[in-house]
Write an enzyme that holds these catalytic residues in place. Sequence first.
Site, short mmCIF file in Angstrom:
data_model
loop_
_atom_site.label_atom_id
_atom_site.label_comp_id
_atom_site.label_asym_id
_atom_site.label_seq_id
_atom_site.Cartn_x
_atom_site.Cartn_y
_atom_site.Cartn_z
N PHE A 152 0.83 -1.20 0.00
CA PHE A 152 0.00 0.00 0.00
C PHE A 152 0.87 1.25 0.00
O PHE A 152 0.49 2.28 -0.58
CB PHE A 152 -0.94 -0.01 1.20
CG PHE A 152 -1.98 1.09 1.14
CD1 PHE A 152 -2.90 1.14 0.12
CD2 PHE A 152 -2.01 2.08 2.10
CE1 PHE A 152 -3.83 2.15 0.03
CE2 PHE A 152 -2.94 3.10 2.04
CZ PHE A 152 -3.86 3.14 1.01
N TYR A 153 2.03 1.19 0.64
CA TYR A 153 2.98 2.30 0.57
C TYR A 153 3.29 2.63 -0.88
O TYR A 153 3.23 3.80 -1.30
CB TYR A 153 4.26 1.93 1.32
CG TYR A 153 5.42 2.85 1.03
CD1 TYR A 153 5.44 4.17 1.48
CD2 TYR A 153 6.52 2.40 0.29
CE1 TYR A 153 6.51 5.01 1.21
CE2 TYR A 153 7.59 3.23 0.02
CZ TYR A 153 7.58 4.53 0.47
OH TYR A 153 8.64 5.36 0.20
N ALA A 154 3.63 1.61 -1.67
CA ALA A 154 3.94 1.83 -3.08
C ALA A 154 2.74 2.40 -3.83
O ALA A 154 2.89 3.27 -4.70
CB ALA A 154 4.40 0.52 -3.72
N THR A 156 0.42 4.36 -2.66
CA THR A 156 0.25 5.79 -2.37
C THR A 156 1.32 6.62 -3.07
O THR A 156 1.05 7.76 -3.49
CB THR A 156 0.30 6.08 -0.85
OG1 THR A 156 1.57 5.70 -0.30
CG2 THR A 156 -0.81 5.34 -0.12
#
Length: 333
Positions: A152-154, A156
């Site tokens: 999910f970091y990627a 965003t």
Amino acid sequence: MKTALVTGSSGFVGYFTSRALLDAGWQVIGLDSLSDYYDVGLKKRRQEMLLDYPAFQVVNEKIETPGVLLTLFEQHRPDIVVHLAAQAGVRHSLHMPRAYVEANLIGTFELLEAARTFPPEHLLLASSSSVYGANTDLPYAETDKVDSPMSFYAATKKAGETMAHSYAHLYGLPTTMFRFFTVYGPWGRPDMAHFKFTKAILNGDPIDIYNHGQMQRDFTYVDDLVGAILALIDKRPDPAAPVEHDNVSTVAPFRVVNIGNDSPVKLLDFIAAIEGACGREAIKTFHDMQPGDVPATWADTRLLTALIGDRPTTDIKDGLQAFVDWYRAYYQI
């Protein structure tokens, strides 16, 4: 004296970027929330060192707070903006995804809205090599598709790139996105591998090695990274004047640039370099791959070279020795 706004100025990369700008004669306005994602004492110490410069001012607020960035833009009318503030960490995004929405999506939106209202000469925003996700063709080139994020970091970070492109197109904002590749060095983040491994080795604790050590990363020493950032300040993207290997948008003054070493290092060689710097052998515990992680990263840096020419690239042994020396001094070990 020109003015730069640096978000995340008390963070790892933010501190070194702010310091380099100050040393180059810029006035720097720093914005940092001093979040407790990791040791706030480390962030406060970085901030104290920046405050030794008369040309540095800081505001401790969250970037996602409505009006904070708009007020800073209105008051200071920055010539350039280096947007580094973000919720970092691939693994943390598995457990605290809302923090990534707030900082990485809403925070970036607030920045873009402020820039639309009071346009700087150049917007420079941090993305991540994580956006390459499930891509298996190496090295990663800026023209590769990035439609399959593994965390999910990627996701965003990819969303931030897309948001910035739309504002660049709609409002003519010259925008450069940096895709950072595993930055390390003194004053680094405690959640990063070089920090955790050094701490464990010096304490005689075991280190966790994922995918049974079958991983490699394009490690980038922080001084090399910051040098590239400063060199790119004057390289505003122009759709009418692409350079070799460019990905400049055909409809906006917008480009993406990898900043890496173009020299991936095997994880076990990375650990061996830390062992050498510490003068001790690590106690190794091997595990399967963690969710959201990828086995390898490797930056294609031909565009970076076309834009700024050849640049220093620190050898991994020298960079890790500098980190371990700092760690021992800071923690008095």
